[in-house]
Design an enzyme around this catalytic site. Structure first.
Site, PDB file in Angstrom:
ATOM      1  N   GLN A  53     121.892  61.966  80.772  1.00 28.07           N
ATOM      2  CA  GLN A  53     121.483  62.696  81.974  1.00 28.07           C
ATOM      3  C   GLN A  53     120.679  63.923  81.559  1.00 28.07           C
ATOM      4  O   GLN A  53     121.182  64.789  80.843  1.00 28.07           O
ATOM      5  CB  GLN A  53     122.732  63.108  82.759  1.00 28.07           C
ATOM      6  CG  GLN A  53     122.430  63.791  84.068  1.00 28.07           C
ATOM      7  CD  GLN A  53     123.694  64.252  84.778  1.00 28.07           C
ATOM      8  OE1 GLN A  53     123.611  64.854  85.828  1.00 28.07           O
ATOM      9  NE2 GLN A  53     124.861  63.993  84.207  1.00 28.07           N
ATOM     10  N   CYS A  83     122.033  68.660  90.840  1.00 28.58           N
ATOM     11  CA  CYS A  83     122.920  69.763  90.471  1.00 28.58           C
ATOM     12  C   CYS A  83     122.495  71.052  91.178  1.00 28.58           C
ATOM     13  O   CYS A  83     121.331  71.450  91.091  1.00 28.58           O
ATOM     14  CB  CYS A  83     122.912  69.963  88.958  1.00 28.58           C
ATOM     15  SG  CYS A  83     124.040  71.268  88.421  1.00 28.58           S
ATOM     16  N   HIS A 154     123.799  61.272  95.932  1.00 31.93           N
ATOM     17  CA  HIS A 154     124.992  62.002  96.357  1.00 31.93           C
ATOM     18  C   HIS A 154     124.835  62.254  97.852  1.00 31.93           C
ATOM     19  O   HIS A 154     123.895  62.937  98.273  1.00 31.93           O
ATOM     20  CB  HIS A 154     125.104  63.319  95.588  1.00 31.93           C
ATOM     21  CG  HIS A 154     126.376  64.063  95.849  1.00 31.93           C
ATOM     22  ND1 HIS A 154     126.972  64.856  94.905  1.00 31.93           N
ATOM     23  CD2 HIS A 154     127.166  64.136  96.950  1.00 31.93           C
ATOM     24  CE1 HIS A 154     128.075  65.390  95.410  1.00 31.93           C
ATOM     25  NE2 HIS A 154     128.207  64.963  96.655  1.00 31.93           N
ATOM     26  N   ASN A 194     127.198  58.191  95.692  1.00 32.41           N
ATOM     27  CA  ASN A 194     128.090  59.136  95.029  1.00 32.41           C
ATOM     28  C   ASN A 194     128.562  60.141  96.065  1.00 32.41           C
ATOM     29  O   ASN A 194     127.882  60.392  97.053  1.00 32.41           O
ATOM     30  CB  ASN A 194     127.334  59.825  93.884  1.00 32.41           C
ATOM     31  CG  ASN A 194     128.128  60.958  93.252  1.00 32.41           C
ATOM     32  OD1 ASN A 194     127.662  62.091  93.208  1.00 32.41           O
ATOM     33  ND2 ASN A 194     129.298  60.678  92.765  1.00 32.41           N
ATOM     34  N   GLY A 195     129.740  60.693  95.832  1.00 32.93           N
ATOM     35  CA  GLY A 195     130.240  61.758  96.690  1.00 32.93           C
ATOM     36  C   GLY A 195     131.476  61.366  97.478  1.00 32.93           C
ATOM     37  O   GLY A 195     131.397  60.525  98.367  1.00 32.93           O
ATOM     38  N   GLY A 217     132.920  60.398  90.063  1.00 33.98           N
ATOM     39  CA  GLY A 217     132.973  61.474  89.092  1.00 33.98           C
ATOM     40  C   GLY A 217     134.347  62.085  88.957  1.00 33.98           C
ATOM     41  O   GLY A 217     135.132  61.724  88.090  1.00 33.98           O
ATOM     42  N   ARG A 218     134.682  63.019  89.847  1.00 33.48           N
ATOM     43  CA  ARG A 218     135.923  63.779  89.699  1.00 33.48           C
ATOM     44  C   ARG A 218     137.166  62.901  89.728  1.00 33.48           C
ATOM     45  O   ARG A 218     138.109  63.122  88.974  1.00 33.48           O
ATOM     46  CB  ARG A 218     136.007  64.847  90.790  1.00 33.48           C
ATOM     47  CG  ARG A 218     135.119  66.056  90.526  1.00 33.48           C
ATOM     48  CD  ARG A 218     135.109  66.983  91.714  1.00 33.48           C
ATOM     49  NE  ARG A 218     134.464  66.352  92.867  1.00 33.48           N
ATOM     50  CZ  ARG A 218     134.660  66.723  94.127  1.00 33.48           C
ATOM     51  NH1 ARG A 218     135.511  67.695  94.391  1.00 33.48           N
ATOM     52  NH2 ARG A 218     134.016  66.125  95.108  1.00 33.48           N
TER      53      ARG A 218
END
Length: 320
Positions: A53, A83, A154, A194-195, A217-218
């Site tokens: 990335q 980001c 996202h 994503n999200g 992700g998280r």
């Protein structure tokens, strides 16, 4: 995922899924090209498939960074246009580039010309007062015209003023229908979402809605066993019995031993493993023993073994 998905985290996650595409932390093109920080590209052969990335906004610099990624053996090079941190904005890359789609087009075109592996983009649905239904289709048209065929969206706006990076991951409302609509409007693009997606059930819902992929992700970091252990079977259709979380912890020993032998600290690795037994008996003791013991000078694999003892006891009791 800066400071999260380093090479130790990726080695750990790869033990749980042979198929999921892993992403590095964001590495800036200036750090690679001007800063000589090529060590940031290091990864283990067992991590494949793995994507680098990149952050940046200079086409020539990003092209050079993409060439470095190819030389190192990455399977994909991803340009981060999502980001929202202040540090990223000050360098004119990340989500702020949603306001400059033509520049993004120039960047990815240069990267594609320099790369023999796929160049992809991760973006938001918009920033600040932009109207996502207007800016997102235009953004996708621009990067598609530049040669991009894969994008991860996202499904939130990024507010560049007034919200912290943490708040930007949670406060702007999710708009899954808009991302799904983009797949219908751009059927030739491989679109991942994503999200806010935290379980395989939710991932399967997005795939059933027509999307090509899901980025988690998280949740994959905080509850790795819950998300990753069954992903090869459920998402990729591979007829394989998932490992147990206990097996994964034990299989990390060789990686930990190599890192310690090279002069590294135990905490460098085990900080990524704290959530492995999340929601399971023994998880609290596992986290406490690792958190307290791994940071001590000279800590070795004996700390891992001590942390595993209460987990093994509950495992044995459940099997009895």
């Amino acid at each position: 995922m800066m400071d999260w998905t380093d090479r130790h985290c990726r080695a750990f996650h790869r033990l749980m899924s042979s198929q999921a595409l892993l992403y590095t932390e964001m590495v800036t093109a200036p750090a690679l090209v001007r800063g000589g920080a090529r060590h940031l590209l290091a990864f283990g052969a067992g991590e494949h498939p793995v994507a680098l990335q990149l952050g940046g906004s200079d086409p020539a610099e990003l092209a050079q960074a993409a060439r470095m990624a190819v030389d190192e053996g990455y399977d994909e090079v991803n340009l981060n246009v999502g980001c929202p941190s202040d540090r990223v904005q000050s360098g004119c890359f990340g989500a702020v580039l949603m306001e400059r789609p033509a520049l993004v087009g120039d960047c990815v075109a240069a990267m594609i010309a320099a790369s023999r592996v796929p160049v992809t983009v991760k973006c938001r649905i918009g920033v600040d007062d932009q109207i996502p239904e207007e800016v997102l289709p235009n953004f996708l048209q621009v990067i598609r015209a530049a040669g991009v065929t894969r994008v991860t969206i996202h499904a939130r706006k990024a507010w560049l003023q007034g919200l912290s990076p943490k708040d930007n991951r949670e406060i702007p409302p999710l708009d899954y229908p808009l991302v799904q609509a983009m797949k219908r409007e751009f059927p030739d693009l491989h679109i991942s979402i994503n999200g806010g997606i935290a379980t395989l059930d939710q991932a399967e819902e997005q795939l059933a809605a027509g999307l090509d992929g899901v980025m988690i992700g998280r949740a994959a970091y905080n509850q790795p066993a819950e998300v990753l252990l069954d992903v090869d079977r459920r998402i990729f259709g591979i007829d394989v019995a998932p490992k147990t979380a206990l097996q994964v912890a034990e299989e990390m020993r060789p990686h930990i031993a190599r890192h310690l032998a090279a002069g590294g600290r135990l905490h460098d690795v085990t900080r990524h493993m704290l959530g492995l037994f999340s929601g399971r008996p023994g998880a609290r003791a596992w986290r406490r023993i690792l958190s307290e013991g791994a940071v001590r000078p000279g800590a070795g694999v004996e700390v891992l073994e001590a942390a595993l003892d209460p987990v093994r006891r509950t495992w044995d009791e459940a099997a009895a």
